[in-house]
Design a protein around this motif. Structure first.
Motif, PDB file in Angstrom:
ATOM      1  N   SER A 216      17.336  23.532  21.960  1.00  0.00           N
ATOM      2  CA  SER A 216      16.914  24.637  22.829  1.00  0.00           C
ATOM      3  C   SER A 216      16.867  24.197  24.286  1.00  0.00           C
TER       4      SER A 216
ATOM      5  N   SER B 235      18.808  32.095  24.807  1.00  0.00           N
ATOM      6  CA  SER B 235      18.930  31.464  23.495  1.00  0.00           C
ATOM      7  C   SER B 235      17.969  30.283  23.373  1.00  0.00           C
TER       8      SER B 235
ATOM      9  N   ALA C 249      20.327  32.148  17.555  1.00  0.00           N
ATOM     10  CA  ALA C 249      21.356  31.932  18.582  1.00  0.00           C
ATOM     11  C   ALA C 249      22.451  32.980  18.517  1.00  0.00           C
TER      12      ALA C 249
ATOM     13  N   ASN D  50      22.563  31.700  27.654  1.00  0.00           N
ATOM     14  CA  ASN D  50      22.168  30.401  27.111  1.00  0.00           C
ATOM     15  C   ASN D  50      20.689  30.129  27.335  1.00  0.00           C
TER      16      ASN D  50
ATOM     17  N   PRO E 268      21.311  35.912  22.509  1.00  0.00           N
ATOM     18  CA  PRO E 268      22.287  35.939  23.614  1.00  0.00           C
ATOM     19  C   PRO E 268      23.052  37.256  23.716  1.00  0.00           C
TER      20      PRO E 268
ATOM     21  N   GLY F 257      16.866  29.120  20.005  1.00  0.00           N
ATOM     22  CA  GLY F 257      18.280  29.040  19.693  1.00  0.00           C
ATOM     23  C   GLY F 257      18.879  27.781  20.283  1.00  0.00           C
TER      24      GLY F 257
END
Length: 557
Positions: free
Chosen positions: A94, A290, A45, A287, A49, A295
């Motif tokens: 996730s 990720s 994460a 996001n 990103p 993530g």
């Protein structure tokens, strides 16, 4: 970005990226642990990103990654799935990132960047303070070396009490955690440009290795998997995904509020400008990336971007370099954190939570606008008592209710003439002021709409008492920026009632577009075209001439 990249910036961006990775690696692992996930997912994460934002982000140096303000939201979202397979936790986290990211992208496309205004300043202070307390208390069990639940604030307090009562506290863990916490806070206070978190992590690893704390049973992070983040769709059933929608909205709102404010702040410092809708879309893609690479939700933070800036970052290549360094650590040195105590990560998270509390602005707000502190207290209580997800909704609701209440019960006052002062003034502030005989000048400080039209009508009728000689009511309408259909209907009834009492009704300083609305509703004809005056002074002179009222103004003496 790379197409227009200038080669002379390369050295500074690379140096800044390496320095930034020294903060992102321990912080990413710490936030993953705080969310109840394996530390390696924090590195995923913290890296993916950065690349996504470098491709889509409008800000030159903004840094995205795991953040303490989102941790309670992630924990709360995963609670309904706690009884399932442990691997489900990262799938849920996730999926939460993908859902929140999709909401951000759709919001940006729909130009909803203004929605961050739903969190007023006092509500934001209260909400973040609630988040800080929840995060910090939730990490205390790990710092004490006792087992704890990833639950509410009260669950954490119960776990702490249970550990102390049953004397299960590990003092080696306390020593390491408190030492890391103290070092990070001291470095933040006295040497903010130095990588305090990195130094604390190195010190914790060295101390645990030297004193053999791993062999004595102290909980460690351990070896990390030797592989880069992999593309994996977070497969959840439609029912499970539906349960995450509210949490995803909270994540999207909070992450964008943090990211937008920080982005605009750094843009102003560099003399540039950032479109909030572009920022919302970029945050959404970051996001989603990720979540698709194992993530969890990310945001901007006031701790990472200043590190990048102070290290010489000039463009988003800094983030790409930091992501590459994190990948190199995963592939080349996965055992470097083998002797890193979990308590050290808890100390890092507690330090980050403390940084969320802005003591100075809160004190200033309490002194300048003490009534608004109630909003902050309600937002704080919402997060602390009912949890972070519902707390977000409570915070938004408090802001909306406050706004609506100001329009629903606006300030209404009679204007008077005060000797020695030009113009007309609020009688509440100048009780010594004089009213023109038979004339009421009424100021209504809000748009006229369905919620306040009734109170407007009642106040006008209360003021228009023919038994005390009132002949005319003039509404000084400069603050009235709009009139809806309910208000126009109410105005028509009000004019009829005043005419029945033998009292004329007029407007002064009415805005052009508002008058056009009244024109379409037929109210201009009903009131009389001559009863719309450009200024208050013009309206008073017309009244004095038409009603033959004797009035000696202080300027005429």
């Amino acid at each position: 970005m790379l197409r227009h990249y200038r080669r002379e910036l390369l050295r500074s961006d690379v140096q800044a990226g390496v320095a930034l990775s020294a903060l992102l690696i321990p912080a990413g692992m710490a936030y993953a642990q705080a969310a109840g996930l394996d530390p390696v997912y924090g590195l995923y994460a913290a890296s993916v990103p950065l690349i996504a934002y470098a491709l889509f982000g409008p800000s030159q140096i903004l840094v995205l990654g795991p953040d303490s303000s989102l941790t309670p939201l992630i924990v709360a979202a995963m609670l309904p799935f706690a009884s399932r397979d442990p691997r489900t936790r990262i799938v849920v986290a996730s999926a939460l990132a993908v859902l929140a990211g999709a909401m951000c992208v759709l919001g940006g496309v729909a130009r909803l960047g203004f929605l961050t205004d739903l969190l007023s300043l006092p509500v934001r202070y209260g909400y973040l303070t609630g988040i800080a307390v929840t995060v910090a208390v939730g990490q205390v069990p790990k710092l004490l070396g006792i087992s704890g639940r990833s639950g509410s604030l009260f669950d954490s307090i119960s776990d702490i009490n249970h550990g102390i009562v049953h004397r299960s506290v590990r003092w080696e863990s306390v020593t390491v955690g408190v030492a890391v916490l103290a070092l990070v806070l001291l470095m933040r206070r006295w040497k903010p440009t130095m990588p305090g978190i990195l130094l604390a992590v190195i010190g914790a690893i060295a101390a645990c290795t030297a004193f053999g704390l791993r062999q004595r049973g102290l909980m460690m992070v351990g070896d990390l998997p030797r592989h880069l983040p992999r593309l994996a769709w977070p497969a959840l059933s439609m029912h499970d995904a539906t349960e995450l929608v509210t949490a995803a909205f909270g994540v999207a709102l909070v992450s964008f509020a943090d990211t937008s404010l920080l982005s605009q702040s750094f843009a102003r410092r560099s003399g540039s400008d950032v479109n909030p809708n572009e920022e919302l879309i970029a945050l959404g893609f970051a996001n989603m990336a990720s979540g698709l690479f194992q993530g969890f939700p990310v945001s901007a933070s006031a701790s990472r971007t200043p590190v990048a800036e102070s290290s010489g970052a000039r463009t988003q290549l800094t983030g790409i370099v930091a992501a590459v360094v994190i990948g190199a650590v995963l592939l080349g040195a996965p055992r470097v954190f083998r002797n890193l105590p979990v308590a050290a990560l808890a100390g890092i998270v507690i330090a980050a939570a403390i940084g969320l509390v802005e003591v100075g602005p809160i004190i200033r707000l309490a002194r300048v606008r003490p009534t608004e502190m109630i909003q902050g207290v309600v937002a704080f209580a919402g997060v602390a008592i009912v949890g972070a997800i519902r707390g977000v909704l409570i915070a938004v609701a408090v802001s909306l209710v406050t706004f609506f209440a100001k329009g629903w019960r606006p300030h209404i006052t009679t204007l008077v003439r005060v000797d020695g002062f030009k113009g007309y003034h609020d009688i509440d502030r100048h009780p010594e002021g004089r009213q023109v005989p038979g004339l009421v000048l009424l100021r209504f400080d809000a748009p006229l709409f369905f919620a306040n039209a009734g109170s407007f009508r009642r106040e006008v009728l209360r003021s228009a008492d023919p038994s005390v000689g009132v002949r005319r009511v003039i509404v000084t309408a400069e603050p009235i920026t709009d009139v809806d259909s309910t208000a126009t209907e109410t105005l028509g009834d009000l004019v009829v009632e005043l005419q029945r009492r033998g009292i004329t009704f007029a407007f002064a300083e009415l805005k052009g577009h508002v008058r056009e609305t009244l024109e379409r509703a037929g109210l201009v004809e009903q009131i009389g075209r001559s009863r719309f005056y450009r200024t208050i002074g013009e309206a008073v002179k017309a009244y004095l001439a038409e009603e033959s009222v004797e009035w000696v103004d202080w300027e005429d003496r």
